[in-house]
Design a protein around this motif. Structure first.
Motif, PDB file in Angstrom:
ATOM      1  N   LEU A   1       0.852  -1.191   0.000  1.00 18.06           N
ATOM      2  CA  LEU A   1       0.000   0.000   0.000  1.00 18.06           C
ATOM      3  C   LEU A   1       0.882   1.233   0.000  1.00 18.06           C
ATOM      4  CD1 LEU A   1      -2.785   1.397   0.258  1.00 18.06           C
ATOM      5  CD2 LEU A   1      -2.520   1.219   2.755  1.00 18.06           C
ATOM      6  N   ARG A   2       0.658   2.114  -1.003  1.00 20.29           N
ATOM      7  CA  ARG A   2       1.413   3.361  -1.090  1.00 20.29           C
ATOM      8  C   ARG A   2       0.430   4.531  -1.149  1.00 20.29           C
ATOM      9  NH1 ARG A   2       4.219   0.145  -5.164  1.00 20.29           N
ATOM     10  NH2 ARG A   2       6.332  -0.388  -4.486  1.00 20.29           N
ATOM     11  N   LEU A   3       0.672   5.548  -0.341  1.00 24.20           N
ATOM     12  CA  LEU A   3      -0.184   6.732  -0.300  1.00 24.20           C
ATOM     13  C   LEU A   3       0.702   7.970  -0.405  1.00 24.20           C
ATOM     14  CD1 LEU A   3      -2.432   5.693   2.737  1.00 24.20           C
ATOM     15  CD2 LEU A   3      -2.965   5.398   0.306  1.00 24.20           C
ATOM     16  N   LYS A   4       0.306   8.879  -1.290  1.00 23.74           N
ATOM     17  CA  LYS A   4       1.078  10.108  -1.468  1.00 23.74           C
ATOM     18  C   LYS A   4       0.130  11.288  -1.611  1.00 23.74           C
ATOM     19  CE  LYS A   4       4.219  12.566  -4.574  1.00 23.74           C
ATOM     20  NZ  LYS A   4       4.934  12.552  -5.861  1.00 23.74           N
ATOM     21  N   GLY A   5       0.370  12.368  -0.847  1.00 24.84           N
ATOM     22  CA  GLY A   5      -0.436  13.571  -0.969  1.00 24.84           C
ATOM     23  C   GLY A   5      -1.887  13.338  -0.602  1.00 24.84           C
ATOM     24  N   ILE A   6      -2.135  12.502   0.410  1.00 31.81           N
ATOM     25  CA  ILE A   6      -3.491  12.169   0.816  1.00 31.81           C
ATOM     26  C   ILE A   6      -3.932  13.091   1.957  1.00 31.81           C
ATOM     27  CG2 ILE A   6      -4.989  10.386   1.794  1.00 31.81           C
ATOM     28  CD1 ILE A   6      -4.091   9.843  -1.082  1.00 31.81           C
ATOM     29  N   MET A   7      -5.154  13.614   1.849  1.00 35.18           N
ATOM     30  CA  MET A   7      -5.715  14.459   2.903  1.00 35.18           C
ATOM     31  C   MET A   7      -6.989  13.829   3.450  1.00 35.18           C
ATOM     32  SD  MET A   7      -7.004  18.420   2.800  1.00 35.18           S
ATOM     33  CE  MET A   7      -7.926  19.099   4.181  1.00 35.18           C
ATOM     34  N   LEU A   8      -7.029  13.637   4.760  1.00 39.89           N
ATOM     35  CA  LEU A   8      -8.238  13.168   5.420  1.00 39.89           C
ATOM     36  C   LEU A   8      -9.121  14.379   5.687  1.00 39.89           C
ATOM     37  CD1 LEU A   8      -6.767  10.570   7.939  1.00 39.89           C
ATOM     38  CD2 LEU A   8      -7.477  10.244   5.571  1.00 39.89           C
TER      39      LEU A   8
ATOM     40  N   LEU B   1       4.379  -0.774   3.379  1.00 35.59           N
ATOM     41  CA  LEU B   1       3.522   0.407   3.357  1.00 35.59           C
ATOM     42  C   LEU B   1       4.407   1.629   3.270  1.00 35.59           C
ATOM     43  CD1 LEU B   1       0.360   1.503   4.951  1.00 35.59           C
ATOM     44  CD2 LEU B   1       2.362   2.684   5.819  1.00 35.59           C
ATOM     45  N   CYS B   2       4.042   2.561   2.404  1.00 36.24           N
ATOM     46  CA  CYS B   2       4.786   3.819   2.303  1.00 36.24           C
ATOM     47  C   CYS B   2       3.793   4.962   2.218  1.00 36.24           C
ATOM     48  CB  CYS B   2       5.698   3.836   1.079  1.00 36.24           C
ATOM     49  SG  CYS B   2       6.679   5.359   0.950  1.00 36.24           S
ATOM     50  N   ILE B   3       3.907   5.898   3.146  1.00 38.89           N
ATOM     51  CA  ILE B   3       3.098   7.108   3.133  1.00 38.89           C
ATOM     52  C   ILE B   3       4.047   8.270   2.880  1.00 38.89           C
ATOM     53  CG2 ILE B   3       1.522   8.599   4.408  1.00 38.89           C
ATOM     54  CD1 ILE B   3       0.684   6.165   6.021  1.00 38.89           C
ATOM     55  N   LYS B   4       3.918   8.897   1.714  1.00 34.91           N
ATOM     56  CA  LYS B   4       4.860   9.919   1.290  1.00 34.91           C
ATOM     57  C   LYS B   4       4.247  11.302   1.412  1.00 34.91           C
ATOM     58  CE  LYS B   4       7.936  11.184  -2.535  1.00 34.91           C
ATOM     59  NZ  LYS B   4       8.368  10.878  -3.900  1.00 34.91           N
ATOM     60  N   GLY B   5       5.038  12.253   1.873  1.00 31.84           N
ATOM     61  CA  GLY B   5       4.571  13.626   2.007  1.00 31.84           C
ATOM     62  C   GLY B   5       3.995  13.898   3.386  1.00 31.84           C
ATOM     63  N   ASP B   6       3.689  15.159   3.651  1.00 34.16           N
ATOM     64  CA  ASP B   6       3.090  15.529   4.923  1.00 34.16           C
ATOM     65  C   ASP B   6       1.691  14.944   5.047  1.00 34.16           C
ATOM     66  OD1 ASP B   6       5.368  16.939   5.377  1.00 34.16           O
ATOM     67  OD2 ASP B   6       4.490  18.922   5.068  1.00 34.16           O
ATOM     68  N   LEU B   7       1.267  14.712   6.278  1.00 34.43           N
ATOM     69  CA  LEU B   7      -0.047  14.139   6.538  1.00 34.43           C
ATOM     70  C   LEU B   7      -1.006  15.249   6.949  1.00 34.43           C
ATOM     71  CD1 LEU B   7       0.957  10.966   8.591  1.00 34.43           C
ATOM     72  CD2 LEU B   7       0.930  11.305   6.121  1.00 34.43           C
ATOM     73  N   TYR B   8      -2.141  15.323   6.270  1.00 32.74           N
ATOM     74  CA  TYR B   8      -3.147  16.336   6.551  1.00 32.74           C
ATOM     75  C   TYR B   8      -4.409  15.642   7.050  1.00 32.74           C
ATOM     76  CZ  TYR B   8      -0.096  19.173   3.606  1.00 32.74           C
ATOM     77  OH  TYR B   8       0.978  19.819   3.070  1.00 32.74           O
TER      78      TYR B   8
ATOM     79  N   ILE C   1       6.794   4.625  10.267  1.00 35.05           N
ATOM     80  CA  ILE C   1       5.387   4.353   9.960  1.00 35.05           C
ATOM     81  C   ILE C   1       5.246   2.975   9.339  1.00 35.05           C
ATOM     82  CG2 ILE C   1       3.445   5.031   8.495  1.00 35.05           C
ATOM     83  CD1 ILE C   1       4.231   7.911   8.858  1.00 35.05           C
ATOM     84  N   ASN C   2       6.124   2.674   8.404  1.00 37.68           N
ATOM     85  CA  ASN C   2       6.102   1.373   7.756  1.00 37.68           C
ATOM     86  C   ASN C   2       6.300   0.258   8.781  1.00 37.68           C
ATOM     87  OD1 ASN C   2       6.170  -0.740   5.947  1.00 37.68           O
ATOM     88  ND2 ASN C   2       8.139  -0.206   5.051  1.00 37.68           N
ATOM     89  N   ALA C   3       7.281   0.425   9.655  1.00 36.44           N
ATOM     90  CA  ALA C   3       7.587  -0.603  10.660  1.00 36.44           C
ATOM     91  C   ALA C   3       6.404  -0.819  11.600  1.00 36.44           C
ATOM     92  CB  ALA C   3       8.825  -0.201  11.449  1.00 36.44           C
ATOM     93  N   TYR C   4       5.757   0.260  12.005  1.00 38.35           N
ATOM     94  CA  TYR C   4       4.619   0.129  12.912  1.00 38.35           C
ATOM     95  C   TYR C   4       3.443  -0.574  12.226  1.00 38.35           C
ATOM     96  CZ  TYR C   4       0.626   1.313  15.831  1.00 38.35           C
ATOM     97  OH  TYR C   4      -0.513   1.235  16.602  1.00 38.35           O
ATOM     98  N   CYS C   5       3.117  -0.150  11.023  1.00 39.35           N
ATOM     99  CA  CYS C   5       1.933  -0.686  10.342  1.00 39.35           C
ATOM    100  C   CYS C   5       2.133  -2.110   9.847  1.00 39.35           C
ATOM    101  CB  CYS C   5       1.544   0.219   9.181  1.00 39.35           C
ATOM    102  SG  CYS C   5       0.904   1.843   9.700  1.00 39.35           S
ATOM    103  N   THR C   6       3.389  -2.534   9.679  1.00 41.02           N
ATOM    104  CA  THR C   6       3.661  -3.909   9.270  1.00 41.02           C
ATOM    105  C   THR C   6       4.108  -4.768  10.449  1.00 41.02           C
ATOM    106  OG1 THR C   6       5.903  -3.227   8.611  1.00 41.02           O
ATOM    107  CG2 THR C   6       4.219  -3.290   6.889  1.00 41.02           C
ATOM    108  N   ARG C   7       3.879  -4.266  11.661  1.00 40.44           N
ATOM    109  CA  ARG C   7       4.099  -4.992  12.928  1.00 40.44           C
ATOM    110  C   ARG C   7       5.565  -5.336  13.179  1.00 40.44           C
ATOM    111  NH1 ARG C   7      -0.182  -8.302  10.666  1.00 40.44           N
ATOM    112  NH2 ARG C   7      -2.218  -7.396  11.198  1.00 40.44           N
ATOM    113  N   ARG C   8       6.471  -4.505  12.685  1.00 42.29           N
ATOM    114  CA  ARG C   8       7.891  -4.687  12.988  1.00 42.29           C
ATOM    115  C   ARG C   8       8.354  -3.732  14.071  1.00 42.29           C
ATOM    116  NH1 ARG C   8      10.569  -3.046   8.917  1.00 42.29           N
ATOM    117  NH2 ARG C   8       8.932  -2.538   7.414  1.00 42.29           N
TER     118      ARG C   8
END
Length: 361
Positions: free
Chosen positions: A259-266, A287-294, A318-325
Motif C-alpha cells: 500500500l502506497r499513499l502520497k499527498g493524501i488528505m483526510l 507500506l509507504c506514506i509519502k509527504g506531509d499528513l493532513y 510508519i512502515n515498521a509500525y503498520c507492518t508490525r515490525r
C-alpha cells in the motif's frame, strides 16, 4: 506515436528568436542568416506536415496498421509532455525544440492506442498512461467500450493531469468531471487487475486560495467493489475520509500486500486511528506514506492539522509500525502542526516509478 512534437499554426511561430537562442548556443552551432533562413523554411515545412497528419488522423491509421502485427505485445507505456533529458528520444534532432503538445494532454494519444487494439489479438497485461488530462473521462459510453480490448489488464497506472496554465480552475473542472463515475466504472471493469495505481495533482496554495484537490476517493473507487486479485494499491493526490479507505482496504485484506499513499488528505478524520487500524487489520509486506499528513482531530474542536515528515526515518517508522515490525506509534499529538489557513502544497509532478526507492520505507 504516443509522444510526438506537435506545432499549431494558428499563430506564427517565432522561429528566428528560437534559432538565435540558447538551444543552439549550447550545441556550439554558429547560426548565420543563411543558416537561420534554411532552418526556418525547414521548420515551417515540418509544421505543415504535422498539422496535415493530425487533420487526416494519420496517427490513428498508422497505429491501426501496426499494432495488430505485434501479436506478442503485453505492455503499453504512454507519456505525453516532454521527455526528461537523460531519456533517449528520436525528436532531439528536429530543427526546433518543441514546446507544444496535443491538447488536452494525452487524450488523443490514448484514444489512438485503444482504437488500434480493437483489431489486435495481443493480450495486454500492463498499461501505464501518465500526463492524461482529466477531459479524457468526459466521454461516457465511448470510454467504457474503448477499454474493452484490454479488459484482462493485470497492472494499470493512470496519472491524471490538469492544465498548468489555469491550474486552479482546471482542478475544479476535474473535480466536477470525476463525479460522472466514468473512471470508477472503467477500473471496476478490469476484473483481473493485480496492481492499481491512480494519481492526481494537487494544486498548490496561491494568494487568497487554499490548496485544491482534483478528486475524492469515492469518485474514483467504490467502497463496495472488490478486485479478487489486487495485491498492490497506490493512491496519489486524493482527499478522503479514513472510513471510506478503510472500507476499500477491508475488502482486499486477504490479498493486499503493498500500500502506497502520497499527498493524501483526510477531510474530517485523523491519521492516528487510521494507522492503528492498518496495523491491526491488514497484513502488509510494505507500506509507504509519502509527504506531509493532513487531517482533522476527531473531537469537538475538529481542528485541522498537518504532520510534517521531516526525515526518511519518519517513513520507515510508519512502515515498521503498520507492518508490525515495531510497537511504537510514530504519529504523536505533540508533533502536530496546526496551520491557521489550511494546507500549503508544493507542486509535485514527479510521479515515482515502481522502482523509485523514494517509495520504499
Amino acid at each position: 506515436m504516443a509522444h510526438a512534437p506537435v506545432y499549431n499554426t494558428e499563430t506564427e511561430v517565432d522561429v528566428l528568436h528560437a534559432l538565435r537562442g540558447s538551444h543552439w548556443e549550447s550545441m556550439d552551432i554558429e547560426m548565420d542568416e543563411d543558416r537561420i533562413e534554411f532552418f526556418q523554411t525547414q521548420h515551417r515545412k515540418e509544421v505543415h506536415e504535422l498539422d496535415e497528419a493530425l487533420a487526416y488522423g494519420i496517427d490513428f491509421s498508422a497505429l491501426k496498421q501496426v499494432t495488430p502485427r505485434l501479436t506478442g505485445l503485453t505492455t503499453i507505456v504512454m507519456s505525453s509532455g516532454e521527455w526528461r533529458e537523460e531519456r533517449k528520444t528520436p525528436f532531439k534532432s528536429i530543427y526546433m525544440p518543441f514546446s507544444r503538445t496535443i491538447h488536452p494532454e494525452g487524450c488523443r494519444q490514448l484514444w489512438a492506442l485503444l482504437e488500434s487494439l480493437e483489431s489486435s489479438s495481443a493480450s495486454i497485461k500492463t498499461l501505464k498512461a501518465e500526463s492524461l488530462n482529466w477531459m479524457f473521462f468526459n466521454e461516457h459510453l465511448a470510454i467504457q467500450d474503448a477499454f474493452s480490448p484490454i479488459s484482462d489488464l493485470r497492472h494499470i497506472r493512470l496519472g491524471i493531469s490538469i492544465s498548468l496554465r489555469n491550474s486552479y480552475w482546471d482542478a475544479q473542472g476535474c473535480y466536477a468531471a470525476m463525479d460522472n463515475g466514468v473512471l470508477r466504472n472503467v477500473l471496476q471493469s478490469l476484473k483481473k487487475v493485480e496492481v492499481l495505481d491512480i494519481g492526481f495533482p494537487v494544486v498548490p496554495k496561491f494568494s487568497g486560495t487554499r490548496g485544491y484537490y482534483c478528486a475524492r476517493l469515492d469518485q474514483v473507487m467504490s467502497t463496495h467493489h472488490r478486485w479478487d486479485r489486487l495485491t498492490n494499491l497506490t493512491l496519489r493526490g486524493l482527499k478522503l475520509e479514513r472510513w471510506d479507505l478503510m472500507a476499500i482496504l477491508s475488502l482486499h485484506k486477504d490479498t493486499l500486500r503493498v500500500l502506497r499513499l502520497k499527498g493524501i488528505m483526510l477531510m474530517k478524520s485523523s491519521w492516528l486511528p487510521f494507522l492503528v487500524w492498518i496495523r491491526n487489520t491488514l497484513n502488509l509486506d510494505r507500506l509507504c506514506i509519502k509527504g506531509d499528513l493532513y487531517g482533522y482531530v476527531e473531537d469537538d474542536t475538529e481542528m485541522f492539522y498537518q504532520w510534517r515528515q521531516t526525515s526518511p526515518g519518519t517513513k520507515k517508522s510508519i512502515n515498521a509500525y503498520c507492518t508490525r515490525r515495531s510497537n511504537e506509534l510514530p504519529l504523536k499529538p505533540r508533533q502536530f502542526y496546526f496551520p491557521h489557513e489550511g494546507p500549503e502544497f508544493e507542486w509535485d509532478e514527479d510521479l515515482p516509478s515502481d522502482e523509485d526507492s523514494d517509495w520504499d520505507a
